[in-house]
Motif scaffolding. Structure first.
Motif, mmCIF file in Angstrom:
data_model
loop_
_atom_site.group_PDB
_atom_site.id
_atom_site.type_symbol
_atom_site.label_atom_id
_atom_site.label_comp_id
_atom_site.label_asym_id
_atom_site.label_seq_id
_atom_site.Cartn_x
_atom_site.Cartn_y
_atom_site.Cartn_z
ATOM 1 N N VAL A 101 -51.203 13.443 71.851
ATOM 2 C CA VAL A 101 -50.530 13.461 70.550
ATOM 3 C C VAL A 101 -50.908 14.716 69.772
ATOM 4 O O VAL A 101 -50.047 15.369 69.153
ATOM 5 N N ARG A 102 -52.184 15.098 69.800
ATOM 6 C CA ARG A 102 -52.596 16.311 69.088
ATOM 7 C C ARG A 102 -51.999 17.565 69.706
ATOM 8 O O ARG A 102 -51.727 18.545 69.000
ATOM 9 N N ALA A 103 -51.802 17.548 71.017
ATOM 10 C CA ALA A 103 -51.150 18.693 71.666
ATOM 11 C C ALA A 103 -49.723 18.857 71.173
ATOM 12 O O ALA A 103 -49.179 19.970 71.185
ATOM 13 N N HIS A 104 -49.090 17.767 70.715
ATOM 14 C CA HIS A 104 -47.744 17.832 70.141
ATOM 15 C C HIS A 104 -47.769 18.211 68.659
ATOM 16 O O HIS A 104 -46.712 18.321 68.029
ATOM 17 N N GLY A 105 -48.959 18.370 68.081
ATOM 18 C CA GLY A 105 -49.062 18.667 66.657
ATOM 19 C C GLY A 105 -49.060 17.428 65.791
ATOM 20 O O GLY A 105 -48.872 17.520 64.576
ATOM 21 N N GLY A 106 -49.280 16.241 66.392
ATOM 22 C CA GLY A 106 -49.275 14.998 65.638
ATOM 23 C C GLY A 106 -50.659 14.396 65.532
ATOM 24 O O GLY A 106 -51.674 15.058 65.779
ATOM 25 N N GLU A 107 -50.709 13.113 65.178
ATOM 26 C CA GLU A 107 -51.979 12.416 65.019
ATOM 27 C C GLU A 107 -51.780 10.947 65.324
ATOM 28 O O GLU A 107 -50.695 10.394 65.129
ATOM 29 N N ILE A 108 -52.843 10.306 65.831
ATOM 30 C CA ILE A 108 -52.830 8.884 66.118
ATOM 31 C C ILE A 108 -53.963 8.230 65.332
ATOM 32 O O ILE A 108 -55.079 8.754 65.283
ATOM 33 N N THR A 109 -53.652 7.112 64.668
ATOM 34 C CA THR A 109 -54.637 6.419 63.837
ATOM 35 C C THR A 109 -54.632 4.946 64.176
ATOM 36 O O THR A 109 -53.695 4.429 64.806
ATOM 37 N N VAL A 110 -55.674 4.244 63.725
ATOM 38 C CA VAL A 110 -55.797 2.808 63.948
ATOM 39 C C VAL A 110 -56.102 2.130 62.623
ATOM 40 O O VAL A 110 -56.839 2.668 61.788
ATOM 41 N N SER A 111 -55.498 0.962 62.430
ATOM 42 C CA SER A 111 -55.765 0.132 61.253
ATOM 43 C C SER A 111 -56.070 -1.267 61.762
ATOM 44 O O SER A 111 -55.242 -1.878 62.455
ATOM 45 N N SER A 112 -57.282 -1.766 61.417
ATOM 46 C CA SER A 112 -57.687 -3.045 61.980
ATOM 47 C C SER A 112 -58.813 -3.649 61.166
ATOM 48 O O SER A 112 -59.436 -2.984 60.327
ATOM 49 N N ALA A 113 -59.045 -4.933 61.426
ATOM 50 C CA ALA A 113 -60.184 -5.658 60.880
ATOM 51 C C ALA A 113 -60.486 -6.793 61.843
ATOM 52 O O ALA A 113 -59.595 -7.263 62.570
ATOM 53 N N LEU A 114 -61.719 -7.228 61.878
ATOM 54 C CA LEU A 114 -62.109 -8.276 62.809
ATOM 55 C C LEU A 114 -61.319 -9.552 62.536
ATOM 56 O O LEU A 114 -61.230 -10.025 61.403
ATOM 57 N N GLY A 115 -60.702 -10.079 63.617
ATOM 58 C CA GLY A 115 -59.959 -11.327 63.526
ATOM 59 C C GLY A 115 -58.523 -11.181 63.107
ATOM 60 O O GLY A 115 -57.803 -12.184 63.011
ATOM 61 N N THR A 116 -58.042 -9.958 62.841
ATOM 62 C CA THR A 116 -56.664 -9.772 62.352
ATOM 63 C C THR A 116 -55.836 -8.885 63.261
ATOM 64 O O THR A 116 -54.756 -8.449 62.881
ATOM 65 N N GLY A 117 -56.329 -8.572 64.463
ATOM 66 C CA GLY A 117 -55.583 -7.696 65.352
ATOM 67 C C GLY A 117 -55.753 -6.236 65.001
ATOM 68 O O GLY A 117 -56.540 -5.877 64.120
ATOM 69 N N ALA A 118 -54.999 -5.402 65.691
ATOM 70 C CA ALA A 118 -55.090 -3.955 65.478
ATOM 71 C C ALA A 118 -53.704 -3.347 65.537
ATOM 72 O O ALA A 118 -52.820 -3.820 66.264
ATOM 73 N N THR A 119 -53.508 -2.287 64.740
ATOM 74 C CA THR A 119 -52.242 -1.557 64.718
ATOM 75 C C THR A 119 -52.518 -0.084 64.970
ATOM 76 O O THR A 119 -53.272 0.539 64.208
ATOM 77 N N PHE A 120 -51.936 0.459 66.026
ATOM 78 C CA PHE A 120 -52.067 1.882 66.341
ATOM 79 C C PHE A 120 -50.759 2.574 65.960
ATOM 80 O O PHE A 120 -49.672 2.095 66.309
ATOM 81 N N ILE A 121 -50.887 3.682 65.232
ATOM 82 C CA ILE A 121 -49.715 4.408 64.739
ATOM 83 C C ILE A 121 -49.767 5.840 65.237
ATOM 84 O O ILE A 121 -50.776 6.533 65.062
#
Length: 539
Positions: free
Chosen positions: A508-528
């Motif tokens: 993703v960084r090679a494309h000039g972008g970025e990848i992030t994660v939003s999560s908390a214990l017990g609530t799953g995870a979201t990767f963007i």
């Protein structure tokens, strides 16, 4: 008479010198004027009195006042007052009584209120005695003004001396406070210096003007092996091969006011005995508007970097050696499965072997992809084209559907929006496959994986969310590190190499972008994943 400290006696000694010098000058002027005007009535007595005054002045100048007791300070002015009284008797018309002002000032400044009262009594008694027994001493206005003037000067001297002593005491107290503060600051400075010299990393304080204000012994040791100023030894970037100009070395940048964190620089050419430094520059906190400067911390990480490179080399070598026999094994397994003559039980066993061999080959490929790139970010050969992002995501979902069905997991793709971007479709498919595969692998049975694509004028966003155990806040900062696996994953039966997210981030960084994660214990995870739609735009 009150006791006097050494400091007070020294101050009084200086005032005595000036007092006696003025008394000598006034007496000399009196001798000359009285002689010229013929006002001397008793020459022998006049001469003796003047001699006593001069002798007292010489004694006051030469006396070791530091060694004498405090009461000795009263001898000279008393002798002077008696001598002036005799002098006044020998020349009654010469105005000699004004000379009493000098010993009166001495007594008033030295002995306080008691001295002023003594001067009043003494002068009044002498004037009264001479008025009664000397026919030439007539009762005039000066008979009353003279004692008052002498006593007033003595009282004024007492007030001035008292105020001076109070100011001196205040100054001495402030001086003592300043000395204590200076001693405390010196002790703290020594303690900080000892602490800085005890640590194994270099510390430099850079002033706002770019000067080096504070350095410790560790910095001196580091400078003995590498020149952190960048002068004689060549500097290279984190990859170890890209040269760094002298003005771009960490310390030069810090002296120019730049701030940075964990800058890795190699000193020494490749193939030589070289050192690696991790350098951080931070602004010093300040409680005022003045700029306190910058603190630069440098640490020798040569051993760590060499160990990491050795690990990568070993992993790459082993992985490369494993890939060839794995490819051969999978090929022969495919040939065996194509044989219609094998029985069902044997076919089932061969299929298990093929799945595991294929999984092992994918793991080896991931390891080789990471070790082929630098440790600070992979460099991929991208072949970008105008690509339909939603089509790539749909294809990835379709390929993962059988695996999701085996785990009882539903994939929700209702959030897909059509849109194109200038990306490498093969590499982007690799990222999406990894995110959806992780969402299925680490999800709960019967859970849902939500995949969405959102397109704006300048960027495209791909979001993959799951209902899994989630990721703690402390682990979110390391989830994209190589070989990292969280505690929840290590304690479960789910297997993984810890390389998929690291590879996805580098793509993703090679494309000039970025990848992030939003999560908390017990609530799953979201990767963007956020990518620019066109080359050079900002996502």
């Amino acid at each position: 008479m009150p006791g006097l400290s050494l400091t007070e006696r020294l101050g009084i000694h200086r005032s005595i010198l000036s007092n006696q010098a003025l008394l000598l000058a006034a007496t000399l002027l009196l001798v000359v004027s009285a002689s010229l005007l013929g006002q001397v009535r008793n020459a022998p007595l006049f001469t003796v009195s003047v001699t006593v005054i001069f002798g007292g002045a010489v004694f006051a100048i030469l006396a070791p006042w530091r060694a004498l007791p405090a009461w000795a300070l009263g001898l000279v002015p008393v002798i002077d007052m008696v001598a002036i009284a005799v002098l006044r008797e020998s020349a009654p018309l010469a105005g000699v009584g004004l000379l009493w002002a000098f010993p009166a000032i001495w007594i008033g400044s030295t002995f306080g209120v008691g001295g002023v009262v003594a001067v009043l009594v003494g002068v009044s008694a002498i004037v009264t005695f001479q008025l009664v027994h000397d026919a030439e001493q007539r009762l005039t206005s000066s008979t009353f003004v003279l004692p008052f003037t002498v006593v007033a000067l003595s009282a004024l001297a007492h007030t001035t001396a008292r105020r001076a002593r109070a100011q001196r005491a205040l100054l001495e107290k402030q001086s003592a406070d300043l000395r204590r503060s200076a001693d405390r600051a010196r002790r703290q400075e020594d303690l900080v210096t000892e602490v800085l010299d005890a640590v194994d990393f270099g510390v430099i304080r850079v002033t706002p003007e770019g000067d080096l204000a504070v350095t410790n012994e560790a910095h001196a040791r580091l400078q003995a092996t590498v020149d952190v100023l960048g002068a004689p030894i060549a500097a290279y970037a984190a990859d170890g091969t890209t040269p760094v100009p002298a003005e771009a070395t960490p310390l030069s940048r810090a002296r120019a006011g730049e701030l940075f964190e964990g800058e890795l620089v190699w000193f020494g050419a490749p193939g030589e005995d070289r050192r690696a430094l991790s350098v951080t520059a931070r602004r010093l906190p300040s409680g005022s508007d003045a700029d306190p400067g910058t603190i630069v911390v440098s640490r020798d990480v040569t051993a760590e970097e060499q160990a990491l490179r050795a690990r990568d080399d070993l992993v790459a070598s082993v992985s490369h050696e494993l890939r060839t026999p794995l490819t051969s094994i999978i090929g022969y397994l495919d040939l065996a499965l194509d044989d219609p003559a094998i029985i069902a039980e044997t076919r089932e066993r061969l299929e298990v072997a093929e799945r595991n061999a294929t999984r092992l080959r994918e793991l080896v490929s991931d390891i080789l992809s990471m070790s082929a790139a630098s440790r600070h970010g992979a460099e991929f050969d991208l072949v970008p084209t105008d690509t339909d992002i939603a089509a790539i995501v749909r294809a990835a979902i379709e390929s993962q559907q059988p695996r999701a069905a085996d785990h009882g997991i539903r994939i929700d793709s209702s959030g897909l929006r059509d849109g194109s971007a200038h990306v490498d479709p093969r590499r982007l498919r690799q990222v999406v496959d990894n995110l959806i595969s992780n969402a299925i692998k680490y999800n709960v049975r019967g859970g849902t994986v939500t995949v969405a694509v959102d397109v704006s004028e300048t960027a495209v966003q791909i979001a993959v969310a799951d209902d899994g155990p989630g990721i703690s806040r402390t682990e979110q900062g390391r989830v994209f590190d190589r070989f990292f696996r969280g505690d929840a994953v290590r304690n479960s039966s789910t297997h993984g190499s810890g390389l998929g997210l690291a590879i996805s981030r580098d793509i993703v960084r090679a494309h000039g972008g970025e990848i992030t994660v939003s999560s908390a214990l017990g609530t799953g995870a979201t990767f963007i994943v956020r990518l620019p739609r066109t080359q050079g735009s900002t996502p």
